[in-house]
Write an enzyme that holds these catalytic residues in place. Sequence first.
Site, PDB file in Angstrom:
ATOM      1  N   GLY A  71      44.363 -27.300  -9.559  1.00  0.00           N
ATOM      2  CA  GLY A  71      45.049 -27.458  -8.283  1.00  0.00           C
ATOM      3  C   GLY A  71      44.422 -28.566  -7.466  1.00  0.00           C
ATOM      4  N   GLY A  72      44.906 -28.708  -6.233  1.00  0.00           N
ATOM      5  CA  GLY A  72      44.390 -29.765  -5.376  1.00  0.00           C
ATOM      6  C   GLY A  72      42.957 -29.534  -4.945  1.00  0.00           C
ATOM      7  N   THR A  80      39.400 -27.065 -10.204  1.00  0.00           N
ATOM      8  CA  THR A  80      39.844 -26.745 -11.557  1.00  0.00           C
ATOM      9  C   THR A  80      39.179 -25.447 -11.994  1.00  0.00           C
ATOM     10  OG1 THR A  80      40.013 -29.109 -12.045  1.00  0.00           O
ATOM     11  CG2 THR A  80      40.010 -27.613 -13.921  1.00  0.00           C
ATOM     12  N   LYS A 107      35.759 -21.399 -11.054  1.00  0.00           N
ATOM     13  CA  LYS A 107      36.462 -22.442 -10.304  1.00  0.00           C
ATOM     14  C   LYS A 107      35.445 -23.455  -9.796  1.00  0.00           C
ATOM     15  CE  LYS A 107      39.495 -23.321  -6.349  1.00  0.00           C
ATOM     16  NZ  LYS A 107      40.311 -22.742  -5.255  1.00  0.00           N
ATOM     17  N   ASP A 156      49.688 -19.643   1.187  1.00  0.00           N
ATOM     18  CA  ASP A 156      50.133 -20.395   0.004  1.00  0.00           C
ATOM     19  C   ASP A 156      50.587 -19.430  -1.089  1.00  0.00           C
ATOM     20  OD1 ASP A 156      50.740 -22.612  -1.486  1.00  0.00           O
ATOM     21  OD2 ASP A 156      48.705 -22.946  -2.212  1.00  0.00           O
TER      22      ASP A 156
END
Length: 663
Positions: free
Chosen positions: A321-322, A325, A348, A440
Amino acid sequence: MTSQNWKNCFNKKAIEVIEIHRSQETITVETVNNEDKIKNNISKPKIKVHKKPIIKSISKLKLQPKFSRYNDIIDYSIDFNCNKNYFLKQDKVSGNTFIHVFCEKRESKINLESDIENLKCLGKETIEARNNNKEIALFSTLKNQCLGLKIMHELISRNVMFIDDNGKDELLVKCLEEGRVDMVKYLITVDINLISKLKRICQITQLSLETLQFVELINSEYEKIVEIGLKSAGREYIKLFFIQFILGNFSKESIIQTIDEYKLPPIPKEIEDFFFVYNYQMCDFVKLTEIKPRYLNEISKINIYPIGQVSIERRNELGRGGNGTVYSGVLKEIDSQGNEISIPVAIKIPTQFYKSKLVEVYKELAIHQKINGICGPKLFGCVKLNVGFGIIIERFDCSLHDYIQNNNIDFDLFFELALKMVITIRNLHKCHLNEIFHRDIKPHNWLVKKTKDELVVVLSDFGLSRENSETNENTLQKYRGTSVFIPPELNDNILYNEKSDIYSLGVSFMMLLYKVVYGKMENPFYEFKISKMEYFKTVVALENFLVPIVPTFLPDSFKEFLFSTMNRIYTCRPNSEECVERLITLKTEYENDKTKWQVNSAIIQKEKSLLTDSIISQQLKLMNQVKKFVQENDKFVFLKKTKLFFSESEIKQYLLSIIKCQE
């Protein structure tokens, strides 16, 4: 001055080594103005002092075949006016020329630079003559414990001797074999590409333990610098950073001092960022004043694991994602009986570790710790990496997005998943004194794991999550999230609230429903041929109060529930508790009479190819509800500026122009 010019100036300072001498582990760089400022780390051998006048011309000497008298004059200046053939004369045993002996035996710094500069007049053939071992004079510097490194530097930096890539490789191997760590460091500053050859040399060459440890250190530090440099400063700064590390000047203070000395422009932001990341420690979060005390309290509870206890499978990427990883990994722990166990985990690794980015990462960590295991995956802790750190969480099978895509979804599974999702949202909103909003919610951020007893569904990626507090008002008003799932009120500068998460949840329900009804997963609003770009498609749809089309054969109660979660007016949406109650009621209704919910392929095909009266009436009803609400509430006066289609004929004409007709 541009960053490139700055780099060139500073690089010149780093490379132009004025005085280099050897210590056990580092190379020290000094600027020498006179003999009194020379400081050697090792004592010099005693020099033989002659009572007779100094002989300045080697042409007046009768040299023996083995250069037995060279030690008598090697500390003095050399007269280069003699015949050049003299310098080509070789020792019968070793094949060494004058220059070989000069590099091996020279012990005085007096006139050293000028003597080396004068070697150029001898010509390439003389300078690069080889001995019986096929070695040029540069190799002889390895035997000179006093001035070998200095002579090597002068010969290379003054272009007296040129060595190609093969020559550099041979010289590097020889330096490693002889344990000349100082020379290895220097050669790397000359050609940083030699770094890549160190590991290979170690595998095929017998080296001392001390040298092997040095090579391991060099490789690990270089990998760290490259990893930081590529993300912060770019490739052009990597060489500069590593040279400073090699020369022992790798500190922010030393570079700033150099800048002041040479009156260079202020230190570039890239280097500021680089030093922050390079010198970062796990405990540094307490120094970040941007982090609120309540977050610091949660962060301090998080376990910190050493890198040896965690293995990261970099090739097994679980998601990207932004903000970072996610990789597969294994955490080794000791159970209650003292046995070592291996726990499959997900790790992560944030994309960036600059100061500003770290603040956001720590906020995510704090919220993750606060809701640990309640509505998200279990947080085991963090692991300190070569660069920054990784967040260790419970590993799940896949995301909800992948689960929908790869499995058949019927209404039984729809209600099971939908109920678990909305209960998770309810727990998130109520797990703290201040509500926590995810901001989100989408199928990609739901994790699914199938156990023996049940299907576990949790939320992930709390990078945008925030508490509902006065201090967060500015943040809650920002336009954040993924375009299709962003609630429409954020376009109207209304604060993010509990029912904003409900809108995103409703859009996720629609994606589930598409798979149930159509047998494939589609993005919301896919029916409308507005734009290929999801963002513009969503904006146009919301501005015109369109909602995803739901098959008309489904019960009205179910359709009304879906539409209510995606209502353009956020105050008309149900809260999370009401969603749970209504879904339970709908599930009971479904289980009592499943015939009403059976997917009729004939009706579906017709509705996908034609605009039926029921669909037009459905859109008309929804738009008129909005119209009535807007007229009755002055609070939403901004909505009156939006063009609305209220007549049935206008709606039909409008929908015909944007519906994607499929044969």
